[in-house]
Design a protein around this motif. Structure first.
Motif, short mmCIF file in Angstrom:
data_model
loop_
_atom_site.label_atom_id
_atom_site.label_comp_id
_atom_site.label_asym_id
_atom_site.label_seq_id
_atom_site.Cartn_x
_atom_site.Cartn_y
_atom_site.Cartn_z
N ALA A 156 45.84 22.27 19.15
CA ALA A 156 47.57 22.80 18.78
C ALA A 156 48.52 21.92 18.08
O ALA A 156 49.13 22.45 17.72
CB ALA A 156 47.64 22.64 20.22
N VAL A 157 47.77 20.52 18.30
CA VAL A 157 49.56 19.70 17.12
C VAL A 157 49.27 20.77 15.36
O VAL A 157 49.72 20.88 14.76
CB VAL A 157 48.91 18.10 17.05
CG1 VAL A 157 49.51 17.49 16.20
CG2 VAL A 157 49.51 18.21 18.47
N VAL A 158 48.09 20.41 15.08
CA VAL A 158 47.17 21.46 13.86
C VAL A 158 47.63 22.78 13.73
O VAL A 158 48.26 22.71 12.68
CB VAL A 158 45.31 21.48 13.71
CG1 VAL A 158 45.31 22.16 12.43
CG2 VAL A 158 45.61 19.59 13.93
N ALA A 159 48.34 23.43 14.50
CA ALA A 159 48.23 24.81 14.83
C ALA A 159 49.82 24.91 14.21
O ALA A 159 50.58 25.79 13.70
CB ALA A 159 47.46 25.56 15.63
N ALA A 160 51.06 24.24 15.07
CA ALA A 160 51.62 23.51 14.96
C ALA A 160 52.97 23.10 14.06
O ALA A 160 53.17 23.23 13.67
CB ALA A 160 52.01 22.98 16.50
N VAL A 161 51.73 22.29 13.38
CA VAL A 161 52.06 21.91 11.97
C VAL A 161 52.88 23.10 10.40
O VAL A 161 54.30 22.60 10.64
CB VAL A 161 51.27 20.75 11.69
CG1 VAL A 161 52.17 20.52 9.81
CG2 VAL A 161 50.80 19.40 12.19
N PRO A 162 52.33 23.49 10.81
CA PRO A 162 52.62 24.37 9.27
C PRO A 162 53.93 24.86 9.95
O PRO A 162 54.87 25.43 9.04
CB PRO A 162 51.36 25.48 8.79
CG PRO A 162 50.42 25.00 9.85
CD PRO A 162 50.85 23.72 10.67
N ALA A 163 54.23 25.91 11.45
CA ALA A 163 55.34 26.23 11.52
C ALA A 163 57.26 25.47 11.21
O ALA A 163 57.75 25.43 10.91
CB ALA A 163 55.64 26.79 13.07
N LEU A 164 55.78 23.90 11.75
CA LEU A 164 57.16 22.90 11.91
C LEU A 164 58.22 22.46 10.63
O LEU A 164 59.39 22.62 10.06
CB LEU A 164 56.88 21.80 12.65
CG LEU A 164 56.97 22.25 14.26
CD1 LEU A 164 56.04 20.52 14.50
CD2 LEU A 164 57.93 22.48 14.95
N LEU A 165 56.82 22.69 9.48
CA LEU A 165 57.19 22.77 8.44
C LEU A 165 57.74 23.73 7.48
O LEU A 165 58.38 23.38 7.16
CB LEU A 165 56.09 22.44 7.25
CG LEU A 165 55.53 21.11 7.37
CD1 LEU A 165 54.28 20.71 6.94
CD2 LEU A 165 56.19 19.75 7.35
N LEU A 194 38.00 14.75 29.65
CA LEU A 194 38.72 14.11 28.65
C LEU A 194 38.61 14.56 27.05
O LEU A 194 39.50 15.05 26.41
CB LEU A 194 38.30 12.39 28.59
CG LEU A 194 39.49 11.45 29.76
CD1 LEU A 194 38.59 10.69 29.96
CD2 LEU A 194 40.49 12.11 29.40
N ILE A 195 37.38 14.60 26.38
CA ILE A 195 36.89 15.37 25.30
C ILE A 195 37.55 16.33 25.39
O ILE A 195 38.39 16.44 24.18
CB ILE A 195 36.04 15.22 24.95
CG1 ILE A 195 35.05 13.82 25.08
CG2 ILE A 195 35.58 15.88 23.51
CD1 ILE A 195 33.53 13.34 24.71
N THR A 196 37.41 17.23 25.92
CA THR A 196 37.89 18.80 25.52
C THR A 196 39.19 18.90 25.85
O THR A 196 40.31 19.81 24.92
CB THR A 196 37.43 19.85 27.11
OG1 THR A 196 36.17 19.87 27.37
CG2 THR A 196 38.23 20.85 26.74
N ALA A 197 40.04 17.92 26.94
CA ALA A 197 41.63 17.36 26.71
C ALA A 197 42.30 17.03 25.59
O ALA A 197 42.92 17.85 24.95
CB ALA A 197 42.30 16.75 27.80
#
Length: 108
Positions: free
Chosen positions: A19-28, A9-12
């Protein structure tokens, strides 16, 4: 809860968070580009869209007007058929009234 499940669970959660942190700049960046494109082409796009909607509306109205006469004829035919059925039904009911009417002067 077993330690293996807890570790999974911790790993997931960690993987999803990364993934969210990596996607935020691209989305902005994508949001900035699309906002600029919409603002630049907004008036032209709006005018083209309204023209297209007017053309579609005109075509729909033309088709409606072309078929409204046929529809009125069909409705008139149905009304005539209903009137004939009602006339027949009234006559049929009168026949039954005459047939089932008791006769006077019998063996009373």
């Amino acid at each position: 809860m077993s330690p293996e499940v807890l570790i999974a669970l911790i790993t997931a959660v960690s993987v999803l968070g990364a993934a969210v942190v990596a996607a935020v700049p691209a989305l902005l960046a994508l949001q900035r580009r699309t906002r600029g494109a919409v603002e630049a082409d907004g008036a032209a796009t709006r005018a083209a869209t309204l023209d297209a909607l007017d053309a579609v509306g005109a075509r729909i109205e033309a088709k409606f007007d072309a078929h409204i006469g046929d529809l009125r004829d069909d409705v008139d035919d149905v009304r005539e058929s209903v009137a004939r059925v009602r006339e027949w039904q009234a006559g049929h009911d009168a026949e039954h009234l005459l047939i089932t009417r008791p006769r006077s002067g019998g063996d009373a």
